[in-house]
Write an enzyme that holds these catalytic residues in place. Structure first.
Site, PDB file in Angstrom:
ATOM      1  N   ASN A   1       0.820  -1.217   0.000  1.00 50.67           N
ATOM      2  CA  ASN A   1       0.000   0.000   0.000  1.00 50.67           C
ATOM      3  C   ASN A   1       0.851   1.263   0.000  1.00 50.67           C
ATOM      4  O   ASN A   1       0.548   2.227  -0.714  1.00 50.67           O
ATOM      5  CB  ASN A   1      -0.955   0.012   1.198  1.00 50.67           C
ATOM      6  CG  ASN A   1      -1.949  -1.126   1.135  1.00 50.67           C
ATOM      7  OD1 ASN A   1      -2.000  -1.851   0.141  1.00 50.67           O
ATOM      8  ND2 ASN A   1      -2.723  -1.307   2.193  1.00 50.67           N
TER       9      ASN A   1
ATOM     10  N   HIS B   1     -17.298  34.991 -31.700  1.00 51.54           N
ATOM     11  CA  HIS B   1     -18.503  34.317 -32.221  1.00 51.54           C
ATOM     12  C   HIS B   1     -18.289  33.827 -33.645  1.00 51.54           C
ATOM     13  O   HIS B   1     -19.249  33.720 -34.412  1.00 51.54           O
ATOM     14  CB  HIS B   1     -19.726  35.249 -32.190  1.00 51.54           C
ATOM     15  CG  HIS B   1     -19.895  36.006 -30.905  1.00 51.54           C
ATOM     16  ND1 HIS B   1     -20.654  35.545 -29.856  1.00 51.54           N
ATOM     17  CD2 HIS B   1     -19.349  37.183 -30.480  1.00 51.54           C
ATOM     18  CE1 HIS B   1     -20.598  36.402 -28.862  1.00 51.54           C
ATOM     19  NE2 HIS B   1     -19.809  37.405 -29.202  1.00 51.54           N
TER      20      HIS B   1
ATOM     21  N   SER C   1      -8.113  10.367 -49.557  1.00 51.71           N
ATOM     22  CA  SER C   1      -9.377   9.639 -49.492  1.00 51.71           C
ATOM     23  C   SER C   1      -9.308   8.450 -50.431  1.00 51.71           C
ATOM     24  O   SER C   1      -8.689   8.522 -51.492  1.00 51.71           O
ATOM     25  CB  SER C   1     -10.520  10.564 -49.906  1.00 51.71           C
ATOM     26  OG  SER C   1     -11.628   9.809 -50.355  1.00 51.71           O
TER      27      SER C   1
ATOM     28  N   LYS D   1      -8.773  14.743 -52.422  1.00 49.98           N
ATOM     29  CA  LYS D   1      -8.736  15.094 -51.010  1.00 49.98           C
ATOM     30  C   LYS D   1      -7.341  15.135 -50.396  1.00 49.98           C
ATOM     31  O   LYS D   1      -6.488  14.306 -50.670  1.00 49.98           O
ATOM     32  CB  LYS D   1      -9.560  14.082 -50.216  1.00 49.98           C
ATOM     33  CG  LYS D   1     -11.032  14.172 -50.514  1.00 49.98           C
ATOM     34  CD  LYS D   1     -11.685  15.345 -49.840  1.00 49.98           C
ATOM     35  CE  LYS D   1     -12.327  14.868 -48.567  1.00 49.98           C
ATOM     36  NZ  LYS D   1     -12.891  15.983 -47.825  1.00 49.98           N
TER      37      LYS D   1
ATOM     38  N   ASN E   1      -6.689  15.630 -46.439  1.00 53.95           N
ATOM     39  CA  ASN E   1      -7.445  15.849 -45.206  1.00 53.95           C
ATOM     40  C   ASN E   1      -6.548  16.125 -43.991  1.00 53.95           C
ATOM     41  O   ASN E   1      -5.466  15.551 -43.874  1.00 53.95           O
ATOM     42  CB  ASN E   1      -8.307  14.613 -44.903  1.00 53.95           C
ATOM     43  CG  ASN E   1      -9.393  14.411 -45.951  1.00 53.95           C
ATOM     44  OD1 ASN E   1      -9.907  15.384 -46.511  1.00 53.95           O
ATOM     45  ND2 ASN E   1      -9.726  13.169 -46.221  1.00 53.95           N
TER      46      ASN E   1
ATOM     47  N   GLU F   1      -7.478  16.302 -36.582  1.00 51.91           N
ATOM     48  CA  GLU F   1      -8.760  15.718 -36.157  1.00 51.91           C
ATOM     49  C   GLU F   1      -8.557  14.606 -35.131  1.00 51.91           C
ATOM     50  O   GLU F   1      -9.333  14.464 -34.186  1.00 51.91           O
ATOM     51  CB  GLU F   1      -9.520  15.181 -37.374  1.00 51.91           C
ATOM     52  CG  GLU F   1     -10.000  16.294 -38.296  1.00 51.91           C
ATOM     53  CD  GLU F   1     -10.555  15.759 -39.611  1.00 51.91           C
ATOM     54  OE1 GLU F   1     -11.529  16.319 -40.103  1.00 51.91           O
ATOM     55  OE2 GLU F   1     -10.004  14.783 -40.158  1.00 51.91           O
TER      56      GLU F   1
ATOM     57  N   TYR G   1      -6.588   1.903   2.136  1.00 50.92           N
ATOM     58  CA  TYR G   1      -6.507   1.325   0.794  1.00 50.92           C
ATOM     59  C   TYR G   1      -7.703   0.435   0.502  1.00 50.92           C
ATOM     60  O   TYR G   1      -8.130  -0.358   1.342  1.00 50.92           O
ATOM     61  CB  TYR G   1      -5.212   0.500   0.651  1.00 50.92           C
ATOM     62  CG  TYR G   1      -5.043  -0.135  -0.719  1.00 50.92           C
ATOM     63  CD1 TYR G   1      -4.481   0.578  -1.768  1.00 50.92           C
ATOM     64  CD2 TYR G   1      -5.470  -1.442  -0.967  1.00 50.92           C
ATOM     65  CE1 TYR G   1      -4.338   0.004  -3.027  1.00 50.92           C
ATOM     66  CE2 TYR G   1      -5.332  -2.019  -2.223  1.00 50.92           C
ATOM     67  CZ  TYR G   1      -4.760  -1.294  -3.243  1.00 50.92           C
ATOM     68  OH  TYR G   1      -4.616  -1.857  -4.482  1.00 50.92           O
TER      69      TYR G   1
HETATM   70  N1  ARG Z   1      -1.314  -3.741  -7.295  1.00 45.42           N
HETATM   71  C1  ARG Z   1      -1.799  -2.970  -6.211  1.00 45.42           C
HETATM   72  C2  ARG Z   1      -2.271  -1.609  -6.714  1.00 45.42           C
HETATM   73  O1  ARG Z   1      -1.879  -1.219  -7.750  1.00 45.42           O
HETATM   74  C3  ARG Z   1      -0.750  -2.749  -5.196  1.00 45.42           C
HETATM   75  C4  ARG Z   1      -1.273  -2.566  -3.831  1.00 45.42           C
HETATM   76  C5  ARG Z   1      -1.854  -3.856  -3.374  1.00 45.42           C
HETATM   77  N2  ARG Z   1      -2.308  -3.774  -2.030  1.00 45.42           N
HETATM   78  C6  ARG Z   1      -3.208  -4.635  -1.554  1.00 45.42           C
HETATM   79  N3  ARG Z   1      -3.546  -4.451  -0.338  1.00 45.42           N
HETATM   80  N4  ARG Z   1      -3.737  -5.562  -2.284  1.00 45.42           N
HETATM   81  O2  ARG Z   1      -3.054  -0.945  -6.090  1.00 45.42           O
END
Ligand code: ARG
Length: 475
Positions: free
Chosen positions: A125, A171, A292, A298, A300, A305, A332
């Site tokens: 995390n 405009h 085209s 053409k 283009n 785009e 998380y």
């Molecule tokens: N692959 C996970 C992500 O991108 C990494 C973190 C994973 N953490 C967990 N508690 N499963 O978020």
């Protein structure tokens, strides 16, 4: 399964099983693994993951949590992984759950037991939050450089066209005379703000979340500041819970990309319009045009785009992130794994667009007589007729009415410009109008008179060009 003798006994382990497999009696279903893996998306952060791990291991050793020898083995092992990934000798294992799992498993394959100590005091995390921040810090300066190069190219083209007349529109109706240089500089200023916005977001991303652990920090004597310094961060994040829950930086950068993309889409819209037979201001190079399959004549403006058309993707990526994060409880949640695909897609899209736009505009030719012609026939000098009278003491609101009556008279007489009126007829509208009005209201005179800071007079635009070039040079 490998049998390995370690100081802690014989370890029978499969380094490539999920990092969390110990609690489970059964392995995950193959379809489950395929569904949850993120390695196809996060593999691009391999280098950042390795660099973050190196700094983490060095800190663990310095704090006496692992030995110097173990740290040395980890450092060498991670270096060899970086080298082999670079040379292609090591291929990403796409059956790994994510890039963190892959790097750790490969390290343990290579160096054995010390590899199993790398994750001490760390969670994926805080690791993923670190990797993302490191990645953004590494790639955003490239994007800034690419935008700066486009700014410089626009300023270069502008410097050749400070006298090239081009009407300005509001405009989509003729408004007041200006120059091509003024218009190109307007684009460049939009892009300058984009570079600055990225700079601003970089400041906030430059804090290390590592040491926040899964969510509540660590009971081990980690030194977060040391890791931050080692990785070149300005400092550490302040709250462990916030550190692993925060994805503001993904949203912030993607919103920077969305604003940049909005600018590109407006520039492209003008390129498309200007390359029509009706406007005919720009002639795109054949290298940056397409034909085209049925209409032989053409040529283009597909590239303009396509850039314009990819705006939906980038805006969509921003909405994707905002909605994905909406209402998520701290800390998380696995939803957050879905942050990387939109962030990377938006980044890749704007990066490609900036590069292509620069090549397209640098190779285009400008049809100056046609642009100059745009200053005639739409009464673009009507404000200057009023200003002429203001200089002679007439209140602006009254002068506005006089000029409007000149326009009305010209239209009613089947004329297409104020200067096509006879002086006697104009004098009947206001006796302050004299013969000199004709030289004061040519498109060139109107443009040159606009000497206010930021205005289109050549001298003022030259100031803009120098400022833009000096800015671009910094990147
Ligand atoms: N692959 C996970 C992500 O991108 C990494 C973190 C994973 N953490 C967990 N508690 N499963 O978020």
């Amino acid at each position: 399964m490998a049998n390995e003798n370690t100081p802690h006994g014989t370890i029978t382990d499969n380094n490539h099983a999920a990092l969390w497999h110990g609690r489970f009696a059964e392995g995950p279903d193959a379809a489950a693994v395929e569904f949850e893996t993120s390695i196809h998306v996060d593999e691009r952060m391999a280098l950042d993951d390795i660099h973050g791990s190196k700094a983490h291991a060095a800190m663990l050793a310095s704090q006496g949590i692992i030995s110097k020898e173990e740290n040395k083995a980890i450092q060498d092992g991670l270096d060899s992984i970086e080298k082999d990934l670079g040379s292609g000798a090591l291929k990403i294992d796409y059956s790994a759950e994510d890039i963190h799992s892959f790097v750790e498993a490969t390290l343990t394959d290579r160096i054995g037991d010390p590899g199993r100590k790398l994750h001490t005091g760390r969670s994926r995390n805080d690791q993923i939050a670190l990797d993302e921040r490191l990645y953004l810090r590494r790639v955003i300066p490239e994007l800034q450089k690419q935008i700066a190069s486009l700014i410089n190219t626009l300023a270069d083209i502008a410097s050749k066209h400070t006298h090239s007349l081009l009407t300005g529109y509001t405009h989509m109706q003729h408004a007041q005379p200006g120059t091509l240089a003024q218009h190109l500089c307007a684009w460049a200023w939009m892009l300058k703000r984009d570079v600055e916005r990225l700079e601003d977001s970089l400041k906030r991303v430059s804090l290390s979340p590592l040491g926040s652990g899964a969510l509540m920090g660590s009971g081990l004597p980690l030194n977060r500041e040391m890791v931050a310094e080692n990785l070149g961060f300005a400092g550490v994040t302040e709250n462990s819970l916030d550190s692993v829950s925060d994805r503001d930086y993904c949203i912030e950068f993607t919103s920077d990309f969305a604003i940049l993309q909005q600018h590109l889409s407006r520039m492209c819209e003008e390129v498309v319009l200007w390359s029509t037979t009706e406007f005919g201001f720009i002639n795109l190079s054949e290298k940056w045009s397409t034909g085209s399959s049925i209409m032989p004549q053409k040529k283009n403006p597909d590239f303009a785009e396509l850039i314009r058309g990819r705006t939906g993707k980038v805006y969509g990526d921003l909405i994707n992130l905002l909605v994905m994060m909406k209402g998520l409880p701290l800390a998380y949640d696995r939803d957050m794994q879905e942050d990387k695909a939109p962030l990377f897609e938006a980044l890749d899209t704007v990066q490609g667009n900036v590069i292509v736009f620069e090549a397209m505009i640098a190779s285009a030719e400008w049809n100056l007589p046609q642009m100059e012609g745009s200053c005639f026939g739409g009464f673009a000098n009507a404000t200057d007729v009023a200003d002429y009278l203001v200089r002679k003491g007439m209140p602006f609101r009254v002068a506005h009415g006089v000029s409007a009556r000149c326009v009305r008279l010209a239209i009613d007489s089947g004329l297409s410009a104020i200067e096509e009126l006879k002086i006697e007829d104009m004098k009947k509208i206001s006796d302050l109008i004299e013969e000199d009005i004709f030289e004061k209201i040519t498109p060139k005179a109107c443009m040159e008179a606009r000497t206010t800071t930021g205005g289109p007079s050549p001298k003022m635009v030259e100031n803009q060009i120098s400022a833009l070039k000096a800015f671009a040079k910094k990147y």
